[in-house]
Scaffold this active site. Structure first.
Site, PDB file in Angstrom:
ATOM      1  N   LYS A  47       0.831  -1.211   0.000  1.00  0.00           N
ATOM      2  CA  LYS A  47       0.000   0.000   0.000  1.00  0.00           C
ATOM      3  C   LYS A  47       0.864   1.260   0.000  1.00  0.00           C
ATOM      4  CE  LYS A  47      -2.186  -1.458   3.707  1.00  0.00           C
ATOM      5  NZ  LYS A  47      -1.694  -2.862   3.762  1.00  0.00           N
ATOM      6  N   THR A  48       1.867   1.289   0.867  1.00  0.00           N
ATOM      7  CA  THR A  48       2.756   2.454   0.928  1.00  0.00           C
ATOM      8  C   THR A  48       3.547   2.601  -0.363  1.00  0.00           C
ATOM      9  OG1 THR A  48       2.955   2.210   3.323  1.00  0.00           O
ATOM     10  CG2 THR A  48       4.636   3.539   2.225  1.00  0.00           C
ATOM     11  N   ASP A  88      -0.803   6.709   6.767  1.00  0.00           N
ATOM     12  CA  ASP A  88      -0.774   5.280   7.023  1.00  0.00           C
ATOM     13  C   ASP A  88      -1.548   4.982   8.312  1.00  0.00           C
ATOM     14  OD1 ASP A  88      -0.161   2.666   6.591  1.00  0.00           O
ATOM     15  OD2 ASP A  88       1.953   2.808   7.165  1.00  0.00           O
ATOM     16  N   THR A 119      -5.238  -1.319   7.379  1.00  0.00           N
ATOM     17  CA  THR A 119      -5.413  -2.770   7.409  1.00  0.00           C
ATOM     18  C   THR A 119      -6.785  -3.145   7.954  1.00  0.00           C
ATOM     19  OG1 THR A 119      -4.384  -2.844   9.608  1.00  0.00           O
ATOM     20  CG2 THR A 119      -2.945  -3.194   7.708  1.00  0.00           C
ATOM     21  N   ARG A 156       6.511  -8.507   1.814  1.00  0.00           N
ATOM     22  CA  ARG A 156       7.357  -8.075   2.923  1.00  0.00           C
ATOM     23  C   ARG A 156       7.977  -9.271   3.632  1.00  0.00           C
ATOM     24  NH1 ARG A 156       4.321  -4.469   6.941  1.00  0.00           N
ATOM     25  NH2 ARG A 156       4.554  -2.962   5.234  1.00  0.00           N
TER      26      ARG A 156
END
Length: 333
Positions: free
Chosen positions: A61-62, A106, A155, A215
C-alpha cells in the site's frame, strides 16, 4: 511469521521498494485503474481525487502511494493515524502542503473521530474549519487549502467511519495476496538489489513460505542471504534456503513454531476441537488477540482451522500437515 513492521522491515522496505511502475509486481487490476485515474488527472492539470488502499500488512500500500507521487512528479508528505493527535497537528500538515501535493496517512483507522471530522471539509471542499475559544465566545475560522490528494492506507477498513470512506472519490482499492509466481519474481528482483544471486528452486522455496506477502518474502530472503554469506557461499542455493528455514523453524506451508503449537494443541489436547479462544490461548500460553489477529487468519486461509459457533476446530488439512490421524480414522482399542 508476522507481517507487522519492525525497524529492520522498514529499512528493508525502503531499499527494496520499486521505483517505477514496471518494477511493481502484482496487483494488476489496481495498477490499471490507477493509471487511468492519474493520466486523466494529468490531462486536466489537476490533482487526482482522494484514494484509499486497504488490505493486510505487507502487500504494498505504501509503495503504491510513493509510485503515484513519482508518476505525478509531486511531493508526498507522510504521516500516520497515531501521529495526528490534535486538530492543530492536522492543520499544520494541511496548511503546509503545496498545490498538487500528496498527503499519505498510514494506519488511517487509528485517526480519532475529531480528526476525521476535520478531514471531511478538507477533502470535500478544500477548506479547514478551526474553532477558536470555547462557549459563547467561540468562533470558527475557515482556511482555504491548496488542491491536494489524500492517500490513506489501512489494514482495518471497517474501523474507518462511513462518512470518511465515502469521501475517497478517486477509488477504494483492496490489495490481494500474491501468488507464488509473483512472489518468486519479487524475490529474484530483491536479490539483485541486495547484490546477491539466487537460483530458481531457492526462490520458489522462499515463495512457498512467504504467506503470499512480499514483505515476508523479502525478510526471508535477507535471512537466507545472511546464512549463505556466513557459510562462504557465492549465491543463495536451495541448500542454504532449507537450512535457513530449519533454523527459523518455518515449514513448507510458511507456519512458524507458534502456528504449529496452536494446531498441535488443538489436536492433541482437545481432540481437534471445538475449543474456545480463551481456552486455546491458555493452552498455548499466548494472548487471545495474538491468536485471533496474527496467527488465525493465515491458518484459516490455508484451511487448517475453522471457526464455529462452539469454537475452533482443526480441519483434515491440519491433521495431514502435521502427519496426524484424524479422529474418524483412529483405531479403537
Amino acid at each position: 511469521m508476522s507481517s507487522t513492521k519492525n525497524n529492520e522491515d522498514i529499512i528493508l522496505d525502503q531499499a527494496l521498494r520499486p521505483q517505477k511502475w514496471d518494477e511493481y509486481i502484482g496487483q494488476e487490476s489496481i495498477k490499471k485503474n490507477l493509471k487511468i485515474l492519474l493520466d486523466a488527472a494529468k490531462e486536466r492539470d489537476e490533482p487526482p481525487e482522494h484514494i484509499l488502499f486497504y488490505g493486510p500488512a505487507g502487500l504494498g500500500k505504501t509503495t503504491l502511494a510513493h509510485l503515484i507521487a513519482k508518476e505525478l512528479n509531486v511531493q508526498m508528505k507522510v504521516t500516520s493515524g497515531p501521529a495526528i493527535e490534535r486538530v492543530g497537528d492536522l492543520a499544520s500538515i494541511l496548511t503546509n502542503l503545496a498545490p498538487k501535493d500528496i498527503l499519505f496517512i498510514d494506519e488511517a483507522h487509528r485517526l480519532n473521530k475529531m480528526i476525521e471530522e476535520i478531514l471531511y471539509p478538507a477533502m470535500e471542499s478544500g477548506s479547514l474549519d478551526i474553532i477558536i475559544g470555547k462557549g459563547p465566545s467561540a468562533r470558527t475560522i475557515q482556511l482555504d487549502l491548496p488542491p491536494f490528494t489524500l492517500i490513506a492506507a489501512t489494514t482495518r477498513i471497517a474501523l474507518l467511519s462511513s462518512p470518511l470512506r465515502s469521501r475517497f472519490s478517486g477509488g477504494t482499492f483492496r490489495l490481494d495476496f500474491y501468488n507464488q509466481d509473483e512472489i518468486k519474481r519479487i524475490s529474484l528482483r530483491s536479490a539483485k538489489i541486495l547484490n546477491t544471486s539466487i537460483d530458481g528452486p531457492a526462490a520458489i522455496e522462499i515463495a512457498k513460505r512467504s504467506r503470499f506477502t512480499p514483505r515476508i518474502a523479502n525478510h526471508l530472503l535477507k535471512r537466507c542471504r545472511d546464512y549463505a554469506q556466513i557459510n562462504k557461499k557465492s549465491s543463495i542455493d536451495l541448500e542454504s534456503v532449507m537450512e535457513t528455514f530449519n533454523l527459523l523453524g518455518i515449514d513448507e506451508a510458511g507456519l512458524g513454531s507458534h502456528d504449529r503449537r496452536i494446531l498441535e494443541s488443538l489436536i492433541d489436547k482437545f481432540a481437534g476441537g471445538p475449543v474456545g479462544l480463551q481456552t486455546l490461548a491458555a493452552a498455548v500460553a499466548e494472548e487471545e488477540a495474538t491468536i485471533e489477529e496474527v496467527c488465525e487468519p493465515y491458518l484459516i486461509q490455508l484451511g487448517f482451522i475453522e471457526r464455529t459457533p462452539r469454537g475452533r476446530v482443526a480441519t483434515p488439512h491440519a491433521y495431514k500437515h502435521l502427519n496426524k490421524t484424524p479422529p474418524s480414522q483412529n483405531t479403537l482399542i
